[in-house]
Design a protein around this motif. Structure first.
Motif, mmCIF file in Angstrom:
data_model
loop_
_atom_site.group_PDB
_atom_site.id
_atom_site.type_symbol
_atom_site.label_atom_id
_atom_site.label_comp_id
_atom_site.label_asym_id
_atom_site.label_seq_id
_atom_site.Cartn_x
_atom_site.Cartn_y
_atom_site.Cartn_z
ATOM 1 N N ASN A 1 -5.319 5.967 10.403
ATOM 2 C CA ASN A 1 -5.988 5.560 11.657
ATOM 3 C C ASN A 1 -5.162 6.058 12.841
ATOM 4 O OD1 ASN A 1 -7.637 4.254 13.505
ATOM 5 N ND2 ASN A 1 -6.578 2.291 13.263
ATOM 6 N N LEU B 1 3.389 9.370 9.248
ATOM 7 C CA LEU B 1 4.280 8.303 8.792
ATOM 8 C C LEU B 1 5.310 8.888 7.840
ATOM 9 C CD1 LEU B 1 1.522 5.657 7.961
ATOM 10 C CD2 LEU B 1 2.968 5.723 9.999
ATOM 11 N N HIS C 1 8.563 2.196 7.428
ATOM 12 C CA HIS C 1 7.942 3.464 7.808
ATOM 13 C C HIS C 1 8.268 3.748 9.258
ATOM 14 C CE1 HIS C 1 5.111 0.120 8.167
ATOM 15 N NE2 HIS C 1 4.589 0.715 9.237
ATOM 16 N N ILE D 1 0.816 -1.221 0.000
ATOM 17 C CA ILE D 1 0.000 0.000 0.000
ATOM 18 C C ILE D 1 0.854 1.278 0.000
ATOM 19 C CG2 ILE D 1 -0.321 0.137 2.516
ATOM 20 C CD1 ILE D 1 -3.296 0.501 0.332
ATOM 21 N N PHE D 2 2.014 1.241 0.669
ATOM 22 C CA PHE D 2 2.833 2.462 0.706
ATOM 23 C C PHE D 2 3.568 2.664 -0.618
ATOM 24 C CE2 PHE D 2 3.187 2.484 5.661
ATOM 25 C CZ PHE D 2 1.837 2.756 5.732
ATOM 26 N N GLU E 1 2.725 -4.220 9.780
ATOM 27 C CA GLU E 1 1.663 -4.682 8.883
ATOM 28 C C GLU E 1 1.895 -4.286 7.438
ATOM 29 O OE1 GLU E 1 -2.168 -3.754 10.567
ATOM 30 O OE2 GLU E 1 -1.920 -5.500 11.894
HETATM 31 P P1 5GP Z 1 2.702 -0.860 11.072
HETATM 32 O O1 5GP Z 1 1.822 -1.700 11.967
HETATM 33 O O2 5GP Z 1 3.051 -1.590 9.798
HETATM 34 O O3 5GP Z 1 3.889 -0.307 11.786
HETATM 35 O O4 5GP Z 1 1.845 0.416 10.711
HETATM 36 C C1 5GP Z 1 1.104 0.554 9.542
HETATM 37 C C2 5GP Z 1 0.353 1.869 9.654
HETATM 38 O O5 5GP Z 1 -0.100 2.219 8.376
HETATM 39 C C3 5GP Z 1 -0.873 1.797 10.568
HETATM 40 O O6 5GP Z 1 -0.750 2.777 11.592
HETATM 41 C C4 5GP Z 1 -2.044 2.083 9.625
HETATM 42 O O7 5GP Z 1 -3.056 2.856 10.215
HETATM 43 C C5 5GP Z 1 -1.376 2.799 8.472
HETATM 44 N N1 5GP Z 1 -2.012 2.606 7.185
HETATM 45 C C6 5GP Z 1 -2.398 1.415 6.643
HETATM 46 N N2 5GP Z 1 -2.929 1.602 5.425
HETATM 47 C C7 5GP Z 1 -2.865 2.937 5.200
HETATM 48 C C8 5GP Z 1 -3.275 3.743 4.094
HETATM 49 O O8 5GP Z 1 -3.791 3.278 3.085
HETATM 50 N N3 5GP Z 1 -3.055 5.084 4.203
HETATM 51 C C9 5GP Z 1 -2.486 5.636 5.316
HETATM 52 N N4 5GP Z 1 -2.327 6.966 5.311
HETATM 53 N N5 5GP Z 1 -2.097 4.907 6.358
HETATM 54 C C10 5GP Z 1 -2.288 3.570 6.304
#
Ligand code: 5GP
Length: 126
Positions: free
Chosen positions: A41, A49, A110, A14-15, A105
């Motif tokens: 979220n 991020l 990030h 997604i990123f 996730e």
């Molecule tokens: P991780 O658990 O991988 O460290 O964090 C992933 C983060 O990415 C989560 O805080 C989640 O809310 C954010 N995230 C997931 N999908 C998206 C998206 O499509 N756009 C944005 N802006 N943030 C996302």
């Protein structure tokens, strides 16, 4: 579902799509090395991020394989975003989750920037 940080980089994450402009994001900052956007979220008053522009799965991948210029550029960008957000004087927290135990996730490195309020204990306690 947490990701396996030892897998090869997946260009469909997604990123990667956000970096290519294929899906929208609330952009905060961009330079040659990094892109910053608001978390979809938020877990704190400020939750931004920062991702490197290079194809790196995790902090492990990045710290082992990125060039000094990429690493320097990324670290400076994280600091710049925190300054832009006015977080230095009140303080803030950086977090990078790696793999299953870290709860990662999204398989593109990030750094989370949290701030805007007192952030509580450093880590969940049993
Ligand atoms: P991780 O658990 O991988 O460290 O964090 C992933 C983060 O990415 C989560 O805080 C989640 O809310 C954010 N995230 C997931 N999908 C998206 C998206 O499509 N756009 C944005 N802006 N943030 C996302």
């Amino acid at each position: 579902m947490p990701i396996d940080p030892t897998l090869p980089y997946d260009d469909a994450n997604i990123f990667a799509k956000i970096l290519r402009g294929e899906i929208p994001s609330a952009k905060v900052y961009e330079d040659d090395w990094a892109f910053a956007f608001e978390d979809i979220n938020p877990q704190a008053e400020v939750h931004t991020l920062v991702v490197p522009k290079g194809r790196y799965v995790s902090w492990d991948d990045f710290s082992a394989k990125a060039s000094d210029a990429e690493i320097g550029g990324f670290i400076r960008a994280v600091g710049e975003v925190a300054r832009m957000k006015g977080l230095v004087e009140p303080g803030y927290r950086l977090m990078a989750n790696i793999g299953a135990h870290g709860g990662q996730e999204v398989p593109h490195l990030h750094v989370h920037i949290f701030g805007g309020e007192p952030l509580g204990p450093m880590i969940w306690k049993r």
